[in-house]
Design a protein around this motif. Structure first.
Motif, short mmCIF file in Angstrom:
data_model
loop_
_atom_site.label_atom_id
_atom_site.label_comp_id
_atom_site.label_asym_id
_atom_site.label_seq_id
_atom_site.Cartn_x
_atom_site.Cartn_y
_atom_site.Cartn_z
N PHE A 26 -2.90 -49.70 31.86
CA PHE A 26 -2.12 -48.86 32.76
C PHE A 26 -1.41 -47.81 31.93
N TYR A 27 -1.43 -46.57 32.41
CA TYR A 27 -0.79 -45.52 31.62
C TYR A 27 -0.01 -44.56 32.50
N LEU A 28 1.01 -43.97 31.89
CA LEU A 28 1.87 -42.96 32.52
C LEU A 28 2.04 -41.81 31.53
N GLY A 29 2.26 -40.62 32.08
CA GLY A 29 2.47 -39.49 31.19
C GLY A 29 2.90 -38.24 31.93
N GLY A 30 2.87 -37.15 31.21
CA GLY A 30 3.26 -35.88 31.79
C GLY A 30 2.44 -34.75 31.20
N ARG A 31 2.53 -33.57 31.86
CA ARG A 31 1.78 -32.41 31.38
C ARG A 31 2.50 -31.12 31.80
N PHE A 32 2.15 -30.04 31.12
CA PHE A 32 2.65 -28.73 31.50
C PHE A 32 1.62 -27.70 31.07
N GLY A 33 1.69 -26.51 31.71
CA GLY A 33 0.73 -25.50 31.31
C GLY A 33 0.78 -24.28 32.21
N SER A 34 -0.29 -23.52 32.17
CA SER A 34 -0.41 -22.26 32.91
C SER A 34 -1.03 -22.52 34.27
N SER A 35 -0.31 -22.11 35.32
CA SER A 35 -0.73 -22.35 36.70
C SER A 35 -0.99 -21.00 37.37
N THR A 36 -2.20 -20.81 37.89
CA THR A 36 -2.59 -19.52 38.48
C THR A 36 -3.07 -19.71 39.91
N LEU A 37 -2.47 -18.96 40.84
CA LEU A 37 -2.93 -18.91 42.22
C LEU A 37 -3.79 -17.65 42.36
N GLU A 38 -5.08 -17.86 42.63
CA GLU A 38 -6.05 -16.77 42.67
C GLU A 38 -6.30 -16.32 44.12
N ASP A 39 -6.45 -15.00 44.32
CA ASP A 39 -6.70 -14.42 45.65
C ASP A 39 -5.55 -14.74 46.60
N ALA A 40 -4.33 -14.46 46.15
CA ALA A 40 -3.16 -14.75 46.97
C ALA A 40 -2.85 -13.61 47.93
N CYS A 41 -3.88 -12.83 48.28
CA CYS A 41 -3.69 -11.75 49.24
C CYS A 41 -5.01 -11.50 49.97
N GLN A 42 -4.94 -10.68 51.01
CA GLN A 42 -6.11 -10.43 51.83
C GLN A 42 -7.15 -9.57 51.11
N ALA A 43 -6.70 -8.58 50.34
CA ALA A 43 -7.61 -7.66 49.67
C ALA A 43 -7.03 -7.24 48.34
N GLY A 44 -7.92 -6.82 47.41
CA GLY A 44 -7.46 -6.39 46.10
C GLY A 44 -7.25 -7.57 45.15
N SER A 45 -6.72 -7.27 43.99
CA SER A 45 -6.46 -8.29 42.99
C SER A 45 -4.99 -8.67 43.04
N CYS A 46 -4.74 -9.88 43.43
CA CYS A 46 -3.34 -10.30 43.56
C CYS A 46 -3.18 -11.75 43.11
N ASP A 47 -3.58 -12.02 41.86
CA ASP A 47 -3.36 -13.34 41.27
C ASP A 47 -1.91 -13.45 40.84
#
Length: 324
Positions: A26-47
């Motif tokens: 059994f194991y427990l732990g944690g993590r962190f890093g870079s989180s990206t939401l892609e296509d967060a809009c109707q049109a164009g580039s909006c990451d």
């Protein structure tokens, strides 16, 4: 809050399986890093990119198979979709559950993959939306010691589509996990069997007498003759080749002359033979020197032939065990 409670419940549910075995994983732990939401809009580039953090809980069934759950806070994102016409911002969280399949690339390092489900929740200023989506992940997991693993993972949640939301999510993270009750495999040491062969070396006895035309000494002298070495060398070789061997050197004379003279002469002759051995590398403590004088004749001293037999040196080397 509802998700945090659910995540804790999943972690607790995994615990009984862990403690059902003496060597649980059994194991427990944690993590962190870079989180990206892609296509967060109707049109164009909006990451939109944020920092994400998460908790990890799992159970390792060994043989490269685990069940793993994570609860991640993926960041606060801004979105804009034309169907609504206004920007919204909110916190994105995800609770995942997936089997984890490991493939070893070294004794301590695995690559792994996960395919499971993600229950995501986007809590925005205009309300909350949540849904289930497919989860996929690839990573590298390294066992630092019995307690600690470190990992690097890429996680992908596509088609986060529910009401207002319609986006994909990418999470690249570094993490650490603590494995409870895990033990290293014992190291088997191949011990080469050493076969000891014991050989019994038979006793040897040499008798050097003038009757056999072996002239170790000149008449009435205790110094070795010129040809004595060739007669003594077989016994010398035995003593040199086998450190376990010993020798008893016994000097004898005939009855010509005084008894005291003959006693001294026999001792001197035995010692001269011993000196020849020690001069050639044989330790003196392996040699015993005895002078018998005229006391132990093997023939009559009334004839020249008998006296020649009595003027002799005997060398006895007892049997011993030799280990190769």
């Amino acid at each position: 809050m509802k998700k945090a409670v659910t995540s804790l419940a999943i972690m607790m549910a995994l615990s009984p399986f862990a403690y059902a075995q003496d060597d649980s994983n059994f194991y427990l732990g944690g993590r962190f890093g870079s989180s990206t939401l892609e296509d967060a809009c109707q049109a164009g580039s909006c990451d939109d990119q944020e920092v994400g953090v998460g908790l990890i809980a799992g159970y390792d069934f060994a043989n490269g198979f685990s069940i793993e759950s994570t609860y991640d806070y993926l960041g606060n994102f801004e979105t804009f979709y034309n169907s609504v016409g206004t920007k919204r911002s909110g916190d994105l969280t995800a609770l995942t559950l997936a089997p984890k399949l490991n493939i070893g690339i070294t004794d301590a390092t695995d690559i792994y993959g996960k395919i499971g489900v993600a229950w995501w929740d986007w809590d925005s200023n205009a309300g909350s939306e949540d849904d289930l989506s497919l989860l996929t992940a690839l990573g590298v997991d390294h066992r630092a010691n019995d307690l600690v693993n470190v990992r690097l993972e890429y996680q992908y949640i596509p088609k986060m589509d529910e009401g207002y939301m319609d986006a994909d999510h990418h999470f690249i993270s570094a993490g650490i996990t603590f494995h409870f009750g895990r033990h290293s495999e014992p190291e088997y040491v191949v011990v080469e069997e050493v076969v000891v062969v014991e050989e019994v070396v038979e006793p040897k006895r040499y008798v050097f007498s003038e009757a056999d035309e072996v002239e170790l000494f000149a008449f009435g002298k205790s110094s070795l003759s010129a040809g004595a070495a060739s007669q003594l060398d077989p016994m010398l070789k035995r003593l040199q080749d086998f450190p376990q061997s010993t020798a008893i050197i016994i000097g004898h004379t005939d009855s010509v002359g005084s008894e005291a003279f003959n006693q001294t002469l026999s001792e001197q002759r035995a010692q001269t033979v011993a000196n020849y051995f020690t001069d050639n590398g044989v330790s003196a403590d392996r040699l015993s020197v005895v002078g018998m004088g005229e006391k132990d004749p093997v023939a009559s001293n009334d004839t020249e032939q008998g006296r020649a037999k009595n003027r002799r040196v005997e060398i006895d080397s007892p049997e011993f065990v030799y280990e190769e």
